[in-house]
Design an enzyme around this catalytic site. Structure first.
Site, mmCIF file in Angstrom:
data_model
loop_
_atom_site.group_PDB
_atom_site.id
_atom_site.type_symbol
_atom_site.label_atom_id
_atom_site.label_comp_id
_atom_site.label_asym_id
_atom_site.label_seq_id
_atom_site.Cartn_x
_atom_site.Cartn_y
_atom_site.Cartn_z
ATOM 1 N N GLU A 123 -6.463 1.084 -5.277
ATOM 2 C CA GLU A 123 -5.188 0.479 -5.656
ATOM 3 C C GLU A 123 -5.223 -0.996 -5.293
ATOM 4 O O GLU A 123 -6.115 -1.450 -4.576
ATOM 5 C CB GLU A 123 -4.011 1.183 -4.958
ATOM 6 C CG GLU A 123 -4.151 1.318 -3.450
ATOM 7 C CD GLU A 123 -3.491 0.204 -2.655
ATOM 8 O OE1 GLU A 123 -2.940 -0.740 -3.269
ATOM 9 O OE2 GLU A 123 -3.534 0.261 -1.427
ATOM 10 N N SER A 128 -3.884 -7.236 -1.720
ATOM 11 C CA SER A 128 -4.885 -6.496 -0.966
ATOM 12 C C SER A 128 -5.448 -5.396 -1.851
ATOM 13 O O SER A 128 -4.686 -4.616 -2.431
ATOM 14 C CB SER A 128 -4.267 -5.897 0.299
ATOM 15 O OG SER A 128 -5.229 -5.178 1.043
ATOM 16 N N HIS A 177 0.805 -1.227 0.000
ATOM 17 C CA HIS A 177 0.000 0.000 0.000
ATOM 18 C C HIS A 177 0.836 1.275 0.000
ATOM 19 O O HIS A 177 0.333 2.343 0.356
ATOM 20 C CB HIS A 177 -0.970 0.024 1.202
ATOM 21 C CG HIS A 177 -1.910 -1.129 1.238
ATOM 22 N ND1 HIS A 177 -2.863 -1.352 0.272
ATOM 23 C CD2 HIS A 177 -2.038 -2.145 2.131
ATOM 24 C CE1 HIS A 177 -3.536 -2.447 0.560
ATOM 25 N NE2 HIS A 177 -3.052 -2.952 1.669
#
Length: 237
Positions: A154, A128, A79
């Protein structure tokens, strides 16, 4: 951008700037241009461990917007927007869920090469998705959220799932995509289904070989039936 107020009674995997996160498993294979991976970022119709259902069509508008922009969605590392390590070659909704295909730029990005090696070694095994909720409904009786429109923020390769509950989603997504579990995932599935550590270890020791196709057809059929019951139990987790 629409941000929902945080409901303290609603479990979330993770939140950054109003975004929600879900985790899932994927497979990787080497290609001449880098390391490609594919899997399902979301499976439609199942109640997950966050008491949510993703409805078919929830990603349609987001996928159209990404493709219309002419810019591929980047593959991020944990992330971190400062660490793009690849790009997504395809995002599509099918009858099962959100299917993704991505590529790690192992030939030109050192971190991508390192991560590909760790994935192949089994050290890293998760993706994720980050998203904003744009449309939803709530069943007042069950308190189940049905997510009808999501904006993809994302998709990251991650070291660990966002929390321990998200590990259930990783296993569920892998099963839904037709993947085969590792022994560790098989044992974790049994533990999450309520078996003790000793029982899970014993079943894994004696039963995993049947699950992996190393026993006769009768044993395989019996074990597949047991696994189907576990899948049913997990679908309403």
């Amino acid at each position: 951008m629409i941000r929902l107020p945080i409901d303290k009674n609603r479990p979330y995997a993770k939140r950054f700037d109003g975004a929600c996160y879900k985790d899932f498993a994927f497979e990787i294979k080497a290609t001449k241009d880098g390391a490609e991976f594919e899997g399902y970022g979301s499976v439609f119709g199942n109640v997950d461990s966050y008491n949510e259902i993703v409805a078919q069509g929830a990603f349609t508008d987001s996928i159209k917007a990404i493709k219309a922009s002419g810019r591929p969605l980047p593959v991020l590392w944990n992330h971190n927007s400062d660490e793009p390590i690849g790009k997504y070659l395809d995002l599509v909704e099918d009858d099962k869920g959100l299917k993704v295909r991505g590529q790690l730029l192992t030939g030109s990005v050192n971190r991508a090469k390192e991560i590909a090696s760790m994935i192949e070694a089994g050290i890293i095994s998760g993706l994720s998705i980050g998203y904003y909720v744009k449309g939803y409904s709530i069943d007042e009786e069950t308190r189940i959220w049905t997510l009808t429109q999501l904006k993809l923020r994302e998709i990251s390769v991650v070291t660990f799932p966002a929390n321990d509950e998200a590990r259930i989603e990783t296993v569920k997504a892998k099963l839904a995509a037709g993947g085969q579990l590792t022994k560790r995932e098989f044992e974790k599935l049994l533990r999450d289904a309520g078996f003790s550590k000793t029982e899970a270890l014993r079943i894994t020791r004696d039963g995993y070989s049947a699950y992996a196709g190393e026993r006769d057809a009768a044993d395989q059929t019996a074990l597949n039936a047991a696994l189907a019951e576990l899948r049913d139990a997990f679908s309403t987790h």
